[in-house]
Design a protein around this motif. Structure first.
Motif, short mmCIF file in Angstrom:
data_model
loop_
_atom_site.label_atom_id
_atom_site.label_comp_id
_atom_site.label_asym_id
_atom_site.label_seq_id
_atom_site.Cartn_x
_atom_site.Cartn_y
_atom_site.Cartn_z
N ASN A 78 36.73 66.97 36.16
CA ASN A 78 35.70 66.86 37.20
C ASN A 78 35.94 65.56 37.96
O ASN A 78 36.43 64.60 37.38
CB ASN A 78 34.29 66.84 36.61
N PRO A 79 35.57 65.53 39.24
CA PRO A 79 35.78 64.31 40.02
C PRO A 79 34.75 63.25 39.65
O PRO A 79 33.85 62.94 40.43
CB PRO A 79 35.61 64.77 41.47
N GLU A 80 34.91 62.70 38.49
CA GLU A 80 33.88 61.83 37.95
C GLU A 80 34.58 60.90 36.95
O GLU A 80 35.51 61.33 36.25
CB GLU A 80 32.85 62.76 37.30
N VAL A 81 34.14 59.64 36.88
CA VAL A 81 34.92 58.63 36.13
C VAL A 81 35.23 58.99 34.68
O VAL A 81 36.37 58.87 34.23
CB VAL A 81 34.30 57.21 36.19
N SER A 82 34.23 59.44 33.93
CA SER A 82 34.52 59.65 32.51
C SER A 82 35.44 60.84 32.30
O SER A 82 36.29 60.84 31.41
CB SER A 82 33.22 59.80 31.70
N SER A 83 35.31 61.84 33.14
CA SER A 83 36.21 62.99 33.00
C SER A 83 37.66 62.61 33.33
O SER A 83 38.59 63.03 32.64
CB SER A 83 35.74 64.11 33.93
N VAL A 84 37.85 61.80 34.36
CA VAL A 84 39.20 61.40 34.75
C VAL A 84 39.83 60.57 33.64
O VAL A 84 40.98 60.77 33.25
CB VAL A 84 39.20 60.62 36.08
N ARG A 85 39.05 59.66 33.10
CA ARG A 85 39.57 58.82 32.03
C ARG A 85 39.95 59.65 30.81
O ARG A 85 41.01 59.48 30.21
CB ARG A 85 38.52 57.79 31.64
N ASP A 86 39.09 60.58 30.44
CA ASP A 86 39.38 61.42 29.28
C ASP A 86 40.60 62.31 29.52
O ASP A 86 41.37 62.58 28.60
CB ASP A 86 38.17 62.30 28.92
N SER A 87 40.77 62.75 30.75
CA SER A 87 41.95 63.55 31.08
C SER A 87 43.21 62.74 30.85
O SER A 87 44.22 63.24 30.36
CB SER A 87 41.91 64.02 32.53
N ASP A 88 43.14 61.48 31.22
CA ASP A 88 44.30 60.61 31.02
C ASP A 88 44.61 60.45 29.54
O ASP A 88 45.77 60.41 29.13
CB ASP A 88 44.04 59.24 31.66
N ARG A 89 43.57 60.37 28.75
CA ARG A 89 43.80 60.26 27.30
C ARG A 89 44.45 61.53 26.76
O ARG A 89 45.35 61.48 25.92
CB ARG A 89 42.47 60.01 26.57
N ILE A 90 43.99 62.66 27.25
CA ILE A 90 44.58 63.92 26.81
C ILE A 90 46.05 64.00 27.22
O ILE A 90 46.90 64.49 26.48
CB ILE A 90 43.77 65.12 27.37
N ALA B 181 31.15 52.83 49.71
CA ALA B 181 30.96 54.12 49.04
C ALA B 181 31.15 53.98 47.53
O ALA B 181 32.05 53.29 47.07
CB ALA B 181 31.94 55.13 49.60
N SER B 182 30.29 54.64 46.81
CA SER B 182 30.38 54.55 45.35
C SER B 182 31.67 55.17 44.83
O SER B 182 32.21 54.75 43.81
CB SER B 182 29.17 55.20 44.70
N ALA B 183 32.20 56.15 45.56
CA ALA B 183 33.45 56.78 45.12
C ALA B 183 34.61 55.78 45.14
O ALA B 183 35.52 55.85 44.33
CB ALA B 183 33.78 57.98 46.01
N VAL B 184 34.54 54.84 46.08
CA VAL B 184 35.59 53.82 46.16
C VAL B 184 35.53 52.93 44.92
O VAL B 184 36.55 52.59 44.32
CB VAL B 184 35.42 52.97 47.44
N GLN B 185 34.32 52.60 44.55
CA GLN B 185 34.16 51.78 43.34
C GLN B 185 34.63 52.55 42.10
O GLN B 185 35.26 51.98 41.21
CB GLN B 185 32.70 51.38 43.16
N ALA B 186 34.33 53.84 42.09
CA ALA B 186 34.75 54.66 40.95
C ALA B 186 36.27 54.61 40.81
O ALA B 186 36.80 54.41 39.72
CB ALA B 186 34.30 56.11 41.16
N LYS B 187 36.94 54.74 41.92
CA LYS B 187 38.41 54.75 41.89
C LYS B 187 38.94 53.40 41.40
O LYS B 187 39.81 53.35 40.53
CB LYS B 187 38.94 55.05 43.29
N GLU B 188 38.39 52.33 41.94
CA GLU B 188 38.89 51.00 41.55
C GLU B 188 38.66 50.74 40.06
O GLU B 188 39.54 50.25 39.36
CB GLU B 188 38.19 49.91 42.38
N ARG B 189 37.48 51.09 39.61
CA ARG B 189 37.19 50.85 38.19
C ARG B 189 38.11 51.67 37.29
O ARG B 189 38.59 51.19 36.28
CB ARG B 189 35.71 51.19 37.91
#
Ligand SMILES: Nc1ncnc2c1ncn2[C@@H]1O[C@H](COP(=O)(O)OP(=O)(O)OP(=O)(O)O)[C@@H](O)[C@H]1O
Ligand SMILES: [Mg+2]
Lengths: 271, 131
Positions: free
Chosen positions: A143-155, B13-21
């Motif tokens: 999903n386009p969402e931080v925790s999902s992207v990070r977990d995908s990388d772990r997988i 944009a919060s998405a920009v922050q998401a990407k950087e983090r």
């Protein structure tokens, strides 16, 4: 020899089961003999999504334990000829999945089927490891969402180090990204990671983008893989993804907001 | 939301922050993952030895493992404290090159002898100075 595809993600609830059902159905629609296996032991759900929950008698674990024959546990889909489902147990735990047992079942299936789609459970523990261990192809559901992207990388890391192909020094598991629950309008507003952002971070090829769609819930309500709802965005996006998986060059759709008049946009924004 | 907010310039944009983090945290996690099993222990023990002699700030230590064709290097960059208050902040870093003879070094492998290569001394010319 059948090809083994794993739908995996690390994170839970991102759309692995929805995608496994859609993909398996799509491959069968294209004429390939396909079976989809539920690896989520203890949390059987693929049967509901495929609409065969009332036909489950024996399951994957019964076959592993020698309590039933594979042919007794396989459920043939009523809508599509080439499609079968191997449900999992609702009562056992993930320890019931032994590597030898899984291997035996997969070997047997790969004699009869062109594609074996493995619906992985969430996490990076036994169930998930078993689902990906024998894979030839991995579809990383994100999903386009931080925790999902990070977990995908772990997988991806797990695939590169702990899959059979990695352990035996064979050609690596091919990996493709399936970005699901994508909302182009939120992306446009800067509230959601863009496809390109996720691609840049994960650095694997893009198989498809599945838009956030009400059709997914509707389809699950009635036990129909959403890919059979050909009028829906999500259904079409899955059909495109299956074509790309089969090597066809299909343009990505549903990645930009649908054109709307200024008036309706203003209405929407003030809503 | 008022009609005016439609024209208001958007905040970052919060998405920009998401990407950087994500980019930052994942660079870190990926680096940690490629190392052989003994790496964290080796790291800790090396640091412990150095800390016995020099007062180092654990936060000013950077550890990097590079996989080369047939030579891997373990690089320890340690920012040493300035010797005198009068001395202008002098950054020194010690570079320990640890050469393993195979890229995919496995735990407990005999051929994998870890040797401290040239530049390994902290007190002589082996110390690499930055700027
Ligand atoms: N494209 C989509 N649009 C809207 N909702 C979706 C979409 N894809 C999945 N969902 C919803 O997200 C939820 C989780 O989906 P699903 O069960 O397929 O995820 P999963 O990754 O298999 O979860 P688990 O990790 O628990 O096995 C479901 O309620 C499903 O209807
Ligand atoms: Mg699931």
């Amino acid at each position: 020899m059948g090809k083994i595809i794993v739908m995996t993600s690390g994170k839970g609830g991102v759309g692995k089961t929805t995608s496994s059902a859609a993909f398996a159905t799509g491959l069968a629609l294209r004429g390939f003999k396909t079976v989809v296996i539920d690896f989520d032991v203890g949390l059987r759900n693929l049967d509901l999504i495929m609409g065969c929950e009332r036909r489950v008698v024996f399951d994957f674990i019964n076959v592993i334990n020698g309590e039933a024959k594979l042919s007794q546990a396989l459920i043939k889909d009523k809508r599509i000829d080439n499609l079968s489902i191997l449900p999992t147990s609702q009562t056992r735990d993930k320890d019931a999945l032994t590597r030898e047992g899984v291997e035996k079942v997969l070997n047997e299936l790969s004699k009869d089927f062109d594609y074996i789609v493995c619906d992985s459970p969430a996490g990076i523990e036994r169930g998930a490891l078993m689902a990906l261990y024998f894979a030839d192809h991995a579809v990383i559901v994100t999903n386009p969402e931080v925790s999902s992207v990070r977990d995908s990388d772990r997988i991806l890391g797990v695939l590169a180090s702990r899959s059979r192909r990695a352990e035996q020094g064979l050609e690596p598991v091919t990996q493709q990204l399936l970005l699901t629950r994508y909302d182009p309008e939120r992306v446009e507003r800067g509230e959601m990671l863009k496809v390109d952002d996720v691609l840049e971070i994960l650095a694997i090829p893009l198989l498809g983008v599945i838009p956030e769609s009400q059709a997914v819930l509707r389809a699950s309500n009635v036990g129909m893989p959403v890919i059979l709802d050909e009028a829906s965005n999500a259904g079409q996006a899955y059909l495109d993804s299956v074509s790309r998986f089969l090597g066809e060059d299909v343009e990505h759709r549903f990645v930009t907001p649908q054109k709307k008049g200024l008036f309706s946009r203003l209405l929407r924004r003030s809503a | 939301m008022s009609i005016f907010s439609f024209f208001r310039s958007a905040p970052r944009a919060s998405a920009v922050q998401a990407k950087e983090r994500l980019q930052i945290v994942m660079a870190h996690e990926r680096a940690g993952r490629t190392g052989p099993d003994y790496l964290p222990m080796l790291q800790q023990e090396l640091l412990a030895v150095i800390a016995k002699y020099i007062d180092i700030d654990q936060n000013k230590v950077e550890v990097k493992l590079d996989r080369g064709g047939d030579c891997s290097t373990l690089e320890l960059n340690i920012e040493l404290p300035a010797r005198e208050a009068a001395a202008k902040a002098l950054k020194e870093s010690a570079k320990l090159a640890v050469a393993g003879n195979r890229p995919a070094a496995k735990d407990g492998d005999e051929s994998d002898a870890v040797k401290l290569a040239a530049g390994g001394s902290l007190t002589n010319g082996g110390v690499k100075k930055r700027r």
